[in-house]
Design a protein around this motif. Structure first.
Motif, PDB file in Angstrom:
ATOM      1  N   LEU A  80       0.828  -1.212   0.000  1.00  0.00           N
ATOM      2  CA  LEU A  80       0.000   0.000   0.000  1.00  0.00           C
ATOM      3  C   LEU A  80       0.862   1.261   0.000  1.00  0.00           C
ATOM      4  O   LEU A  80       0.596   2.218  -0.732  1.00  0.00           O
ATOM      5  CB  LEU A  80      -0.926   0.005   1.213  1.00  0.00           C
ATOM      6  CG  LEU A  80      -2.100  -0.984   1.188  1.00  0.00           C
ATOM      7  CD1 LEU A  80      -2.797  -1.016   2.541  1.00  0.00           C
ATOM      8  CD2 LEU A  80      -3.094  -0.620   0.091  1.00  0.00           C
ATOM      9  N   LEU A  81       1.903   1.249   0.836  1.00  0.00           N
ATOM     10  CA  LEU A  81       2.789   2.405   0.930  1.00  0.00           C
ATOM     11  C   LEU A  81       3.567   2.611  -0.364  1.00  0.00           C
ATOM     12  O   LEU A  81       3.775   3.745  -0.815  1.00  0.00           O
ATOM     13  CB  LEU A  81       3.741   2.212   2.104  1.00  0.00           C
ATOM     14  CG  LEU A  81       4.411   3.467   2.686  1.00  0.00           C
ATOM     15  CD1 LEU A  81       3.384   4.527   3.031  1.00  0.00           C
ATOM     16  CD2 LEU A  81       5.232   3.100   3.914  1.00  0.00           C
ATOM     17  N   ASP A  82       3.964   1.520  -0.963  1.00  0.00           N
ATOM     18  CA  ASP A  82       4.690   1.594  -2.232  1.00  0.00           C
ATOM     19  C   ASP A  82       3.791   2.182  -3.323  1.00  0.00           C
ATOM     20  O   ASP A  82       4.232   3.012  -4.133  1.00  0.00           O
ATOM     21  CB  ASP A  82       5.171   0.195  -2.626  1.00  0.00           C
ATOM     22  CG  ASP A  82       6.198   0.230  -3.733  1.00  0.00           C
ATOM     23  OD1 ASP A  82       7.096   1.094  -3.685  1.00  0.00           O
ATOM     24  OD2 ASP A  82       6.093  -0.591  -4.663  1.00  0.00           O
ATOM     25  N   GLN A  83       2.527   1.752  -3.337  1.00  0.00           N
ATOM     26  CA  GLN A  83       1.575   2.282  -4.316  1.00  0.00           C
ATOM     27  C   GLN A  83       1.335   3.784  -4.081  1.00  0.00           C
ATOM     28  O   GLN A  83       1.291   4.577  -5.029  1.00  0.00           O
ATOM     29  CB  GLN A  83       0.253   1.517  -4.211  1.00  0.00           C
ATOM     30  CG  GLN A  83      -0.777   1.942  -5.256  1.00  0.00           C
ATOM     31  CD  GLN A  83      -2.089   1.175  -5.106  1.00  0.00           C
ATOM     32  OE1 GLN A  83      -2.216   0.305  -4.252  1.00  0.00           O
ATOM     33  NE2 GLN A  83      -3.056   1.490  -5.930  1.00  0.00           N
ATOM     34  N   LEU A  85       3.415   5.885  -2.685  1.00  0.00           N
ATOM     35  CA  LEU A  85       4.627   6.596  -3.078  1.00  0.00           C
ATOM     36  C   LEU A  85       4.689   6.806  -4.588  1.00  0.00           C
ATOM     37  O   LEU A  85       5.078   7.878  -5.076  1.00  0.00           O
ATOM     38  CB  LEU A  85       5.861   5.818  -2.618  1.00  0.00           C
ATOM     39  CG  LEU A  85       6.442   6.197  -1.254  1.00  0.00           C
ATOM     40  CD1 LEU A  85       7.533   5.215  -0.865  1.00  0.00           C
ATOM     41  CD2 LEU A  85       7.003   7.602  -1.299  1.00  0.00           C
ATOM     42  N   GLN A  86       4.298   5.785  -5.328  1.00  0.00           N
ATOM     43  CA  GLN A  86       4.303   5.893  -6.789  1.00  0.00           C
ATOM     44  C   GLN A  86       3.332   6.975  -7.253  1.00  0.00           C
ATOM     45  O   GLN A  86       3.645   7.760  -8.153  1.00  0.00           O
ATOM     46  CB  GLN A  86       3.945   4.541  -7.414  1.00  0.00           C
ATOM     47  CG  GLN A  86       5.041   3.486  -7.282  1.00  0.00           C
ATOM     48  CD  GLN A  86       4.638   2.165  -7.898  1.00  0.00           C
ATOM     49  OE1 GLN A  86       3.711   2.109  -8.695  1.00  0.00           O
ATOM     50  NE2 GLN A  86       5.347   1.099  -7.538  1.00  0.00           N
ATOM     51  N   GLU A  87       2.134   7.005  -6.630  1.00  0.00           N
ATOM     52  CA  GLU A  87       1.135   8.007  -6.996  1.00  0.00           C
ATOM     53  C   GLU A  87       1.622   9.421  -6.649  1.00  0.00           C
ATOM     54  O   GLU A  87       1.469  10.366  -7.436  1.00  0.00           O
ATOM     55  CB  GLU A  87      -0.185   7.727  -6.283  1.00  0.00           C
ATOM     56  CG  GLU A  87      -0.882   6.470  -6.786  1.00  0.00           C
ATOM     57  CD  GLU A  87      -2.094   6.098  -5.949  1.00  0.00           C
ATOM     58  OE1 GLU A  87      -2.325   6.790  -4.921  1.00  0.00           O
ATOM     59  OE2 GLU A  87      -2.791   5.119  -6.294  1.00  0.00           O
ATOM     60  N   LYS A 136       4.800  18.235  -0.443  1.00  0.00           N
ATOM     61  CA  LYS A 136       4.784  16.930  -1.124  1.00  0.00           C
ATOM     62  C   LYS A 136       6.122  16.216  -0.949  1.00  0.00           C
ATOM     63  O   LYS A 136       6.178  15.012  -0.704  1.00  0.00           O
ATOM     64  CB  LYS A 136       4.499  17.123  -2.617  1.00  0.00           C
ATOM     65  CG  LYS A 136       3.049  17.446  -2.943  1.00  0.00           C
ATOM     66  CD  LYS A 136       2.176  16.222  -2.786  1.00  0.00           C
ATOM     67  CE  LYS A 136       0.740  16.499  -3.210  1.00  0.00           C
ATOM     68  NZ  LYS A 136      -0.138  15.340  -2.924  1.00  0.00           N
ATOM     69  N   ALA A 137       7.187  16.989  -1.086  1.00  0.00           N
ATOM     70  CA  ALA A 137       8.526  16.402  -0.960  1.00  0.00           C
ATOM     71  C   ALA A 137       8.737  15.849   0.449  1.00  0.00           C
ATOM     72  O   ALA A 137       9.296  14.750   0.628  1.00  0.00           O
ATOM     73  CB  ALA A 137       9.592  17.440  -1.286  1.00  0.00           C
ATOM     74  N   GLN A 138       8.289  16.584   1.458  1.00  0.00           N
ATOM     75  CA  GLN A 138       8.411  16.132   2.844  1.00  0.00           C
ATOM     76  C   GLN A 138       7.586  14.866   3.088  1.00  0.00           C
ATOM     77  O   GLN A 138       8.016  13.942   3.782  1.00  0.00           O
ATOM     78  CB  GLN A 138       7.952  17.240   3.804  1.00  0.00           C
ATOM     79  CG  GLN A 138       8.879  18.441   3.883  1.00  0.00           C
ATOM     80  CD  GLN A 138      10.253  18.084   4.411  1.00  0.00           C
ATOM     81  OE1 GLN A 138      10.406  17.193   5.249  1.00  0.00           O
ATOM     82  NE2 GLN A 138      11.272  18.778   3.901  1.00  0.00           N
ATOM     83  N   LEU A 139       6.377  14.833   2.512  1.00  0.00           N
ATOM     84  CA  LEU A 139       5.503  13.661   2.659  1.00  0.00           C
ATOM     85  C   LEU A 139       6.116  12.439   1.997  1.00  0.00           C
ATOM     86  O   LEU A 139       6.097  11.334   2.558  1.00  0.00           O
ATOM     87  CB  LEU A 139       4.125  13.967   2.057  1.00  0.00           C
ATOM     88  CG  LEU A 139       3.033  12.904   2.272  1.00  0.00           C
ATOM     89  CD1 LEU A 139       2.766  12.710   3.764  1.00  0.00           C
ATOM     90  CD2 LEU A 139       1.753  13.280   1.542  1.00  0.00           C
TER      91      LEU A 139
END
Length: 389
Positions: A80-83, A85-87, A136-139
């Motif tokens: 889920l986290l990987d998905q 991150l991709q988005e 966004k970069a921090q997130l």
């Protein structure tokens, strides 16, 4: 006189020889009784070791199951986290061309509009975009850190699970060794009973279904008992007390399986750890279920639901490895669907001892998943096992 004297000496020698033979027989009997007592103590000790080893294995299996569930949860979180991150990265990348142009041609970009109000508006927009991009970069950075931590945790937990699996294998080997030793001692001290048990099991192996198998076991044991009673009666008529006593002893060892404690609902416990698929009496394609079915983990140990004697331990029809355990008082448990067995026909075991394990299974969902079928019988009639499981 000489002849009478020789006859008297010969008679005394015969008496001494008879006395020596009687003494030897008494000594042999005493040795046999002592050996039987030692065998019983050793078998009981091994039975306790088997029970302890089974409990230790059960604890390890529970740890393995919990750890495997945690690992699956980690894998889902990582996916889920990987998905996510991709988005987020995809959304962030949309602004990169604009930011790159600003970094390369700031003056041209800002002064391209002739009206100062538009330039001011452009600066405000750029300022707002910069703030959003920074957020966004921090997130993304935060999620990337979380993802790395989860992956490291997954690696650690996977190593722990591998260690537990090795520990389980060692515990299974120790249990198998103790079980085999206990069975060898029991077989040595009750060879006649083991022979009868083997004959009954061979008859059951030819049965067409479980009902027929139970009938053949009962009939085979009854036939052996009748034969021995006839031998004991014939020996008594011939005044052969030793043979009669031996036959009666064999009858006792054959019938002791039905003289067991029977069942008690005071110490309930499932024979295997796993989800219940169907209960006694629930609707199935072939009618009401005649037992309880479990869906255990791969290679889960299966434990004896009562004290008793193994009457059957072998593959049977489409049931996989199957065990019939005589609990005494005409109660029998049938456990089918195992991948490997620890016990053999004729062996006496305690409640909770691991009698086998489930097959290896690594598939997803429930399709093709091995299950354990547990049936309780009183005589030839299947009854509800729930009060005792």
């Amino acid at each position: 006189m000489e002849q009478a004297k020789e006859a008297q000496i010969k008679l005394q020698q015969q008496k001494q020889q008879t006395a020596n033979q009687l003494k030897n027989l008494q000594q042999q009997k005493a040795d046999a009784v002592k050996k039987a007592s030692e065998d019983r103590k050793k078998a009981e000790q091994l039975n306790q070791e088997m029970l302890k080893a089974s409990q230790t294995l059960q604890t390890t299996e529970k740890k393995s199951v919990l750890l495997a569930e945690q690992i699956e949860a980690f894998k889902k979180k990582i996916a889920l986290l990987d998905q996510k991150l991709q988005e987020e990265s995809k959304h962030f990348s949309k602004f990169l061309p604009v930011m790159e142009r600003l970094s390369l041609y700031p003056t041209d970009t800002l002064l391209a509009a002739p009206q100062s109000s538009r330039s001011t508006l452009g600066l405000s927009v750029i300022k707002g975009i910069s703030a959003q991009l920074e957020q966004k970069a921090q997130l993304i950075k935060k999620h990337k850190t979380e993802l790395d931590e989860l992956k490291n945790k997954l690696t650690e937990e996977t190593k722990k699970l591998e260690a537990l699996h090795k520990e389980q294998e060692q515990q299974r080997n120790q249990l198998a060794k103790a079980t085999e030793e206990a069975r060898a001692i029991q077989k040595r001290s009750a060879s006649a009973a083991f022979k009868v048990s083997q004959d009954a099991a061979q008859a059951a192996a030819k049965a067409s279904n479980i009902n027929d198998a139970i009938r053949k076991i009962t009939a085979s044991r009854q036939a052996a008992e009748n034969r021995l009673r006839a031998e004991a009666l014939a020996a008594e008529r011939l005044k052969n007390q030793a043979k009669a006593e031996s036959a009666r002893k064999e009858i006792k060892t054959i019938t002791q399986s039905n003289d067991g404690p029977g069942l008690s609902s005071n110490s309930k416990g499932a024979p295997v750890a796993g989800r219940v698929v169907s209960l006694w009496g629930s609707s199935t394609d072939t009618g009401p279920a005649q037992g309880t079915t479990y869906a255990p983990q791969s290679m889960a140990s299966v434990r004896a639901p009562c004290n008793g004697q193994i009457e059957f331990a072998s593959p049977f029809r489409g049931y996989g490895q199957m065990v019939i355990l005589n609990c005494g008082k005409n109660y029998r448990f049938v456990l089918a669907g195992m991948g490997a067995l620890n016990v053999g026909v004729g062996q006496s075991i305690s409640k909770g001892v691991a009698i086998g394990r489930m097959p290896v299974w690594s598939g997803g969902g429930n399709t093709g998943r091995p299950t354990l079928f547990v049936q309780l019988r009183h005589g030839e009639r299947a009854i509800n096992p729930s009060p005792f499981l």
